[in-house]
Design a protein around this motif. Structure first.
Motif, PDB file in Angstrom:
ATOM      1  N   MET A 188     -38.871  -7.029  30.716  1.00 16.19           N
ATOM      2  CA  MET A 188     -38.373  -6.228  31.820  1.00 16.19           C
ATOM      3  C   MET A 188     -36.961  -6.564  32.295  1.00 16.19           C
ATOM      4  SD  MET A 188     -40.317  -3.851  32.720  1.00 16.19           S
ATOM      5  CE  MET A 188     -41.942  -3.233  32.512  1.00 16.19           C
ATOM      6  N   PRO A 189     -35.970  -6.567  31.404  1.00 20.48           N
ATOM      7  CA  PRO A 189     -34.603  -6.684  31.917  1.00 20.48           C
ATOM      8  C   PRO A 189     -34.352  -5.484  32.823  1.00 20.48           C
ATOM      9  CG  PRO A 189     -34.627  -6.654  29.510  1.00 20.48           C
ATOM     10  CD  PRO A 189     -36.026  -6.403  29.982  1.00 20.48           C
ATOM     11  N   LYS A 190     -33.690  -5.695  33.905  1.00 20.79           N
ATOM     12  CA  LYS A 190     -33.544  -4.633  34.914  1.00 20.79           C
ATOM     13  C   LYS A 190     -32.727  -3.443  34.436  1.00 20.79           C
ATOM     14  CE  LYS A 190     -34.573  -7.713  38.615  1.00 20.79           C
ATOM     15  NZ  LYS A 190     -35.439  -8.419  37.781  1.00 20.79           N
ATOM     16  N   ASP A 191     -31.902  -3.646  33.401  1.00 16.18           N
ATOM     17  CA  ASP A 191     -31.033  -2.549  32.964  1.00 16.18           C
ATOM     18  C   ASP A 191     -31.603  -1.744  31.798  1.00 16.18           C
ATOM     19  OD1 ASP A 191     -28.729  -4.462  30.869  1.00 16.18           O
ATOM     20  OD2 ASP A 191     -30.873  -4.653  31.210  1.00 16.18           O
ATOM     21  N   ARG A 192     -32.842  -2.030  31.375  1.00 22.38           N
ATOM     22  CA  ARG A 192     -33.366  -1.328  30.195  1.00 22.38           C
ATOM     23  C   ARG A 192     -34.816  -0.935  30.420  1.00 22.38           C
ATOM     24  NH1 ARG A 192     -35.741  -3.932  25.588  1.00 22.38           N
ATOM     25  NH2 ARG A 192     -35.013  -5.861  26.484  1.00 22.38           N
ATOM     26  N   PRO A 193     -35.136   0.353  30.332  1.00 21.88           N
ATOM     27  CA  PRO A 193     -36.542   0.744  30.462  1.00 21.88           C
ATOM     28  C   PRO A 193     -37.325   0.321  29.214  1.00 21.88           C
ATOM     29  CG  PRO A 193     -35.218   2.635  29.908  1.00 21.88           C
ATOM     30  CD  PRO A 193     -34.272   1.480  30.105  1.00 21.88           C
ATOM     31  N   THR A 194     -38.596   0.082  29.380  1.00 20.44           N
ATOM     32  CA  THR A 194     -39.430  -0.290  28.243  1.00 20.44           C
ATOM     33  C   THR A 194     -40.802   0.337  28.403  1.00 20.44           C
ATOM     34  OG1 THR A 194     -40.208  -2.172  26.944  1.00 20.44           O
ATOM     35  CG2 THR A 194     -40.259  -2.431  29.307  1.00 20.44           C
ATOM     36  N   LEU A 195     -41.534   0.421  27.319  1.00 24.22           N
ATOM     37  CA  LEU A 195     -42.914   0.904  27.385  1.00 24.22           C
ATOM     38  C   LEU A 195     -43.778  -0.215  27.958  1.00 24.22           C
ATOM     39  CD1 LEU A 195     -43.185   2.542  23.846  1.00 24.22           C
ATOM     40  CD2 LEU A 195     -42.952   3.723  26.033  1.00 24.22           C
ATOM     41  N   GLY A 196     -44.586   0.107  28.934  1.00 23.69           N
ATOM     42  CA  GLY A 196     -45.510  -0.878  29.472  1.00 23.69           C
ATOM     43  C   GLY A 196     -46.712  -1.027  28.565  1.00 23.69           C
ATOM     44  N   VAL A 197     -47.153  -2.250  28.355  1.00 19.86           N
ATOM     45  CA  VAL A 197     -48.314  -2.522  27.513  1.00 19.86           C
ATOM     46  C   VAL A 197     -49.493  -2.839  28.420  1.00 19.86           C
ATOM     47  CG1 VAL A 197     -49.263  -4.010  25.712  1.00 19.86           C
ATOM     48  CG2 VAL A 197     -46.868  -3.356  25.649  1.00 19.86           C
ATOM     49  N   GLU A 198     -50.577  -2.074  28.280  1.00 19.29           N
ATOM     50  CA  GLU A 198     -51.770  -2.263  29.100  1.00 19.29           C
ATOM     51  C   GLU A 198     -52.737  -3.273  28.494  1.00 19.29           C
ATOM     52  OE1 GLU A 198     -52.384  -0.757  32.129  1.00 19.29           O
ATOM     53  OE2 GLU A 198     -50.321  -0.054  31.948  1.00 19.29           O
ATOM     54  N   GLN A 199     -52.821  -3.296  27.171  1.00 22.45           N
ATOM     55  CA  GLN A 199     -53.728  -4.217  26.474  1.00 22.45           C
ATOM     56  C   GLN A 199     -53.090  -4.661  25.175  1.00 22.45           C
ATOM     57  OE1 GLN A 199     -57.887  -3.279  25.801  1.00 22.45           O
ATOM     58  NE2 GLN A 199     -57.739  -1.591  27.212  1.00 22.45           N
ATOM     59  N   ILE A 200     -53.395  -5.905  24.788  1.00 24.62           N
ATOM     60  CA  ILE A 200     -53.054  -6.397  23.458  1.00 24.62           C
ATOM     61  C   ILE A 200     -54.369  -6.832  22.834  1.00 24.62           C
ATOM     62  CG2 ILE A 200     -51.851  -8.143  22.101  1.00 24.62           C
ATOM     63  CD1 ILE A 200     -49.756  -8.275  24.329  1.00 24.62           C
ATOM     64  N   ILE A 201     -54.827  -6.083  21.844  1.00 23.50           N
ATOM     65  CA  ILE A 201     -56.101  -6.390  21.203  1.00 23.50           C
ATOM     66  C   ILE A 201     -55.795  -6.992  19.836  1.00 23.50           C
ATOM     67  CG2 ILE A 201     -58.249  -5.422  20.296  1.00 23.50           C
ATOM     68  CD1 ILE A 201     -57.926  -3.164  22.387  1.00 23.50           C
ATOM     69  N   ILE A 235     -40.955   2.908  20.270  1.00 21.20           N
ATOM     70  CA  ILE A 235     -42.101   2.265  19.620  1.00 21.20           C
ATOM     71  C   ILE A 235     -41.613   1.148  18.694  1.00 21.20           C
ATOM     72  CG2 ILE A 235     -44.017   2.598  18.014  1.00 21.20           C
ATOM     73  CD1 ILE A 235     -44.181   5.509  19.162  1.00 21.20           C
ATOM     74  N   ASN A 236     -40.578   1.428  17.914  1.00 21.11           N
ATOM     75  CA  ASN A 236     -40.022   0.414  17.018  1.00 21.11           C
ATOM     76  C   ASN A 236     -39.506  -0.783  17.808  1.00 21.11           C
ATOM     77  OD1 ASN A 236     -40.587   2.204  14.977  1.00 21.11           O
ATOM     78  ND2 ASN A 236     -38.468   2.791  14.614  1.00 21.11           N
ATOM     79  N   GLU A 237     -38.838  -0.500  18.929  1.00 23.88           N
ATOM     80  CA  GLU A 237     -38.319  -1.573  19.778  1.00 23.88           C
ATOM     81  C   GLU A 237     -39.468  -2.429  20.322  1.00 23.88           C
ATOM     82  OE1 GLU A 237     -35.135  -1.931  23.374  1.00 23.88           O
ATOM     83  OE2 GLU A 237     -36.689  -0.403  23.613  1.00 23.88           O
ATOM     84  N   LEU A 238     -40.546  -1.763  20.732  1.00 24.83           N
ATOM     85  CA  LEU A 238     -41.702  -2.486  21.260  1.00 24.83           C
ATOM     86  C   LEU A 238     -42.294  -3.410  20.192  1.00 24.83           C
ATOM     87  CD1 LEU A 238     -43.765  -2.858  23.581  1.00 24.83           C
ATOM     88  CD2 LEU A 238     -45.062  -0.989  22.553  1.00 24.83           C
ATOM     89  N   ILE A 239     -42.465  -2.913  18.979  1.00 28.77           N
ATOM     90  CA  ILE A 239     -43.026  -3.742  17.902  1.00 28.77           C
ATOM     91  C   ILE A 239     -42.093  -4.910  17.597  1.00 28.77           C
ATOM     92  CG2 ILE A 239     -43.647  -3.774  15.452  1.00 28.77           C
ATOM     93  CD1 ILE A 239     -44.622  -0.839  15.844  1.00 28.77           C
ATOM     94  N   THR A 240     -40.790  -4.656  17.553  1.00 32.73           N
ATOM     95  CA  THR A 240     -39.820  -5.716  17.301  1.00 32.73           C
ATOM     96  C   THR A 240     -39.916  -6.799  18.370  1.00 32.73           C
ATOM     97  OG1 THR A 240     -38.322  -4.190  16.190  1.00 32.73           O
ATOM     98  CG2 THR A 240     -37.356  -6.224  17.031  1.00 32.73           C
TER      99      THR A 240
END
Length: 127
Positions: free
Chosen positions: A53-66, A91-96
Motif C-alpha cells: 500500500m504505497p500511498k501513491d499507487r493503487p493496488t488490488l486488495g487481496v481478501e484471501q491467500i489459499i 493482475i501481473n503486478e499483483l503476482i509479481t
C-alpha cells in the motif's frame, strides 16, 4: 527497479495467462478452501495487502491467500476484492509482488488470481 527485479517481472508477465496451462491447470473457479484455514488465509492476505500500500499507487486488495498442494506441486490462490476482470497489468503486478513478498510461506509453482465472484482472472507458472 533493479535489473534482477525487472527481469523477474518480465518472466512472470510472460508466464501470466487468463487460461489454464498444461496438465497442472489452475481451476477456472475457486476450489473449496481446506477446512480450518480460513482465519490464517485472511490474516496472511491482510498482511500482504498492507505491504503493497504505497500511498501513491493503487493496488488490488487481496481478501484471501489459499495455499495448497496438488501432487508434489505447491499452488497459491490469491482471492482479490475486485469484481469482474481487472486489467491484466494489475493482475501481473499483483503476482509479481506476491512472488517477491518475503513473508510468503512456500514458493508456489502456479499462482491463480480469483475475483470476488470466485472466477479465475489470471494465473502464472513460476517454477
Amino acid at each position: 527497479m533493479t535489473l534482477p527485479a525487472a527481469a523477474a517481472a518480465c518472466l512472470l508477465a510472460a508466464g501470466c495467462s487468463t487460461e489454464p496451462q498444461g496438465d497442472q491447470a489452475i481451476p477456472a473457479t475457486l476450489p473449496s478452501q481446506p477446512p480450518g484455514d480460513d482465519t490464517g488465509n485472511h490474516a496472511d492476505a491482510a498482511t500482504f495487502t498492507a505491504s503493497l500500500m504505497p500511498k501513491d499507487r493503487p493496488t488490488l486488495g487481496v481478501e484471501q491467500i489459499i495455499t495448497t498442494v496438488h501432487g508434489d506441486e505447491p499452488y497459491t490462490y490469491l482471492v482479490i476484492n475486485a469484481k469482474g476482470t481487472p486489467a491484466s497489468e494489475k493482475i501481473n503486478e499483483l503476482i509479481t509482488h506476491y512472488m517477491a513478498w518475503k513473508d510468503r510461506g512456500t514458493k508456489p509453482v502456479m499462482v491463480g488470481v480469483f475475483n470476488a465472484e470466485g472466477k479465475r482472472v489470471g494465473s502464472a507458472v513460476t517454477g
